[in-house]
Design a protein around this motif. Structure first.
Motif, PDB file in Angstrom:
ATOM      1  N   GLY A  36       0.818  -1.212   0.000  1.00 32.33           N
ATOM      2  CA  GLY A  36       0.000   0.000   0.000  1.00 32.33           C
ATOM      3  C   GLY A  36       0.847   1.254   0.000  1.00 32.33           C
ATOM      4  N   ALA A  37       1.894   1.249   0.811  1.00 29.18           N
ATOM      5  CA  ALA A  37       2.769   2.421   0.874  1.00 29.18           C
ATOM      6  C   ALA A  37       3.609   2.557  -0.401  1.00 29.18           C
ATOM      7  N   PHE A  38       4.078   1.444  -0.935  1.00 26.43           N
ATOM      8  CA  PHE A  38       4.968   1.501  -2.095  1.00 26.43           C
ATOM      9  C   PHE A  38       4.244   1.809  -3.400  1.00 26.43           C
ATOM     10  N   TYR A  39       2.952   1.454  -3.493  1.00 29.91           N
ATOM     11  CA  TYR A  39       2.234   1.654  -4.745  1.00 29.91           C
ATOM     12  C   TYR A  39       1.243   2.811  -4.704  1.00 29.91           C
ATOM     13  N   ALA A  40       0.551   2.988  -3.595  1.00 27.07           N
ATOM     14  CA  ALA A  40      -0.485   4.014  -3.534  1.00 27.07           C
ATOM     15  C   ALA A  40       0.106   5.424  -3.575  1.00 27.07           C
ATOM     16  N   LEU A  41       1.186   5.652  -2.856  1.00 26.56           N
ATOM     17  CA  LEU A  41       1.764   7.001  -2.821  1.00 26.56           C
ATOM     18  C   LEU A  41       2.292   7.464  -4.182  1.00 26.56           C
ATOM     19  N   PRO A  42       3.063   6.657  -4.901  1.00 28.76           N
ATOM     20  CA  PRO A  42       3.512   7.122  -6.231  1.00 28.76           C
ATOM     21  C   PRO A  42       2.367   7.306  -7.225  1.00 28.76           C
ATOM     22  N   VAL A  43       1.375   6.426  -7.174  1.00 35.76           N
ATOM     23  CA  VAL A  43       0.237   6.568  -8.092  1.00 35.76           C
ATOM     24  C   VAL A  43      -0.528   7.849  -7.773  1.00 35.76           C
ATOM     25  N   ALA A  44      -0.724   8.125  -6.489  1.00 40.15           N
ATOM     26  CA  ALA A  44      -1.407   9.361  -6.095  1.00 40.15           C
ATOM     27  C   ALA A  44      -0.608  10.578  -6.542  1.00 40.15           C
ATOM     28  N   PHE A  45       0.699  10.531  -6.407  1.00 41.59           N
ATOM     29  CA  PHE A  45       1.542  11.639  -6.846  1.00 41.59           C
ATOM     30  C   PHE A  45       1.415  11.861  -8.353  1.00 41.59           C
ATOM     31  N   LEU A  46       1.443  10.787  -9.121  1.00 41.19           N
ATOM     32  CA  LEU A  46       1.312  10.921 -10.572  1.00 41.19           C
ATOM     33  C   LEU A  46      -0.061  11.462 -10.964  1.00 41.19           C
ATOM     34  N   LEU A  47      -1.107  10.993 -10.283  1.00 35.91           N
ATOM     35  CA  LEU A  47      -2.442  11.513 -10.566  1.00 35.91           C
ATOM     36  C   LEU A  47      -2.525  13.006 -10.254  1.00 35.91           C
ATOM     37  N   MET A  48      -1.974  13.409  -9.122  1.00 33.60           N
ATOM     38  CA  MET A  48      -2.013  14.823  -8.756  1.00 33.60           C
ATOM     39  C   MET A  48      -1.191  15.674  -9.721  1.00 33.60           C
ATOM     40  N   ALA A  49      -0.043  15.172 -10.131  1.00 37.21           N
ATOM     41  CA  ALA A  49       0.766  15.899 -11.113  1.00 37.21           C
ATOM     42  C   ALA A  49       0.015  16.025 -12.435  1.00 37.21           C
ATOM     43  N   GLY A  50      -0.658  14.968 -12.842  1.00 37.58           N
ATOM     44  CA  GLY A  50      -1.459  15.020 -14.067  1.00 37.58           C
ATOM     45  C   GLY A  50      -2.597  16.017 -13.962  1.00 37.58           C
ATOM     46  N   LEU A  51      -3.226  16.090 -12.786  1.00 38.42           N
ATOM     47  CA  LEU A  51      -4.300  17.067 -12.591  1.00 38.42           C
ATOM     48  C   LEU A  51      -3.778  18.496 -12.642  1.00 38.42           C
ATOM     49  N   VAL A  52      -2.604  18.737 -12.088  1.00 42.04           N
ATOM     50  CA  VAL A  52      -2.008  20.079 -12.138  1.00 42.04           C
ATOM     51  C   VAL A  52      -1.674  20.452 -13.578  1.00 42.04           C
ATOM     52  N   ILE A  53      -1.084  19.535 -14.312  1.00 44.14           N
ATOM     53  CA  ILE A  53      -0.737  19.805 -15.713  1.00 44.14           C
ATOM     54  C   ILE A  53      -1.999  20.041 -16.532  1.00 44.14           C
ATOM     55  N   ASP A  54      -3.037  19.246 -16.304  1.00 42.22           N
ATOM     56  CA  ASP A  54      -4.303  19.421 -17.008  1.00 42.22           C
ATOM     57  C   ASP A  54      -4.908  20.790 -16.697  1.00 42.22           C
ATOM     58  N   SER A  55      -4.834  21.208 -15.465  1.00 40.51           N
ATOM     59  CA  SER A  55      -5.351  22.517 -15.077  1.00 40.51           C
ATOM     60  C   SER A  55      -4.587  23.647 -15.766  1.00 40.51           C
ATOM     61  N   ILE A  56      -3.272  23.518 -15.847  1.00 45.03           N
ATOM     62  CA  ILE A  56      -2.457  24.534 -16.525  1.00 45.03           C
ATOM     63  C   ILE A  56      -2.804  24.613 -18.003  1.00 45.03           C
ATOM     64  N   VAL A  57      -2.978  23.461 -18.644  1.00 50.33           N
ATOM     65  CA  VAL A  57      -3.311  23.437 -20.065  1.00 50.33           C
ATOM     66  C   VAL A  57      -4.667  24.097 -20.311  1.00 50.33           C
ATOM     67  N   HIS A  58      -5.641  23.786 -19.450  1.00 50.02           N
ATOM     68  CA  HIS A  58      -6.980  24.386 -19.618  1.00 50.02           C
ATOM     69  C   HIS A  58      -6.967  25.884 -19.388  1.00 50.02           C
ATOM     70  N   ARG A  59      -6.157  26.372 -18.479  1.00 51.99           N
ATOM     71  CA  ARG A  59      -6.076  27.815 -18.228  1.00 51.99           C
ATOM     72  C   ARG A  59      -5.451  28.552 -19.390  1.00 51.99           C
TER      73      ARG A  59
END
Length: 62
Positions: A36-59
């Motif tokens: 859980g610690a080894f897989y959930a944290l990196p996946v959450a980080f990648l999802l959050m980074a993708g959301l930030v990039i998506d937000s920047i592109v839309h702006r």
């Protein structure tokens, strides 16, 4: 996606906390907490980074 990223991040941090507490007590560590610690944290980080990039592109477009 935001909710999924937040849930994964919280689950990963909780797994890491339980893992550390068990290690400090000298108890046997269940592999599910480590996974859980080894897989959930990196996946959450990648999802959050993708959301930030998506937000920047839309702006920039709108």
């Amino acid at each position: 996606m935001t909710v999924l990223a937040a849930v994964l991040a919280l689950a990963g941090v909780a797994s890491l906390g339980v893992l550390l507490l068990q290690a400090l007590q000298g108890a046997e560590i269940w592999p599910g907490f480590a996974a859980g610690a080894f897989y959930a944290l990196p996946v959450a980080f990648l999802l959050m980074a993708g959301l930030v990039i998506d937000s920047i592109v839309h702006r920039r477009r709108g």
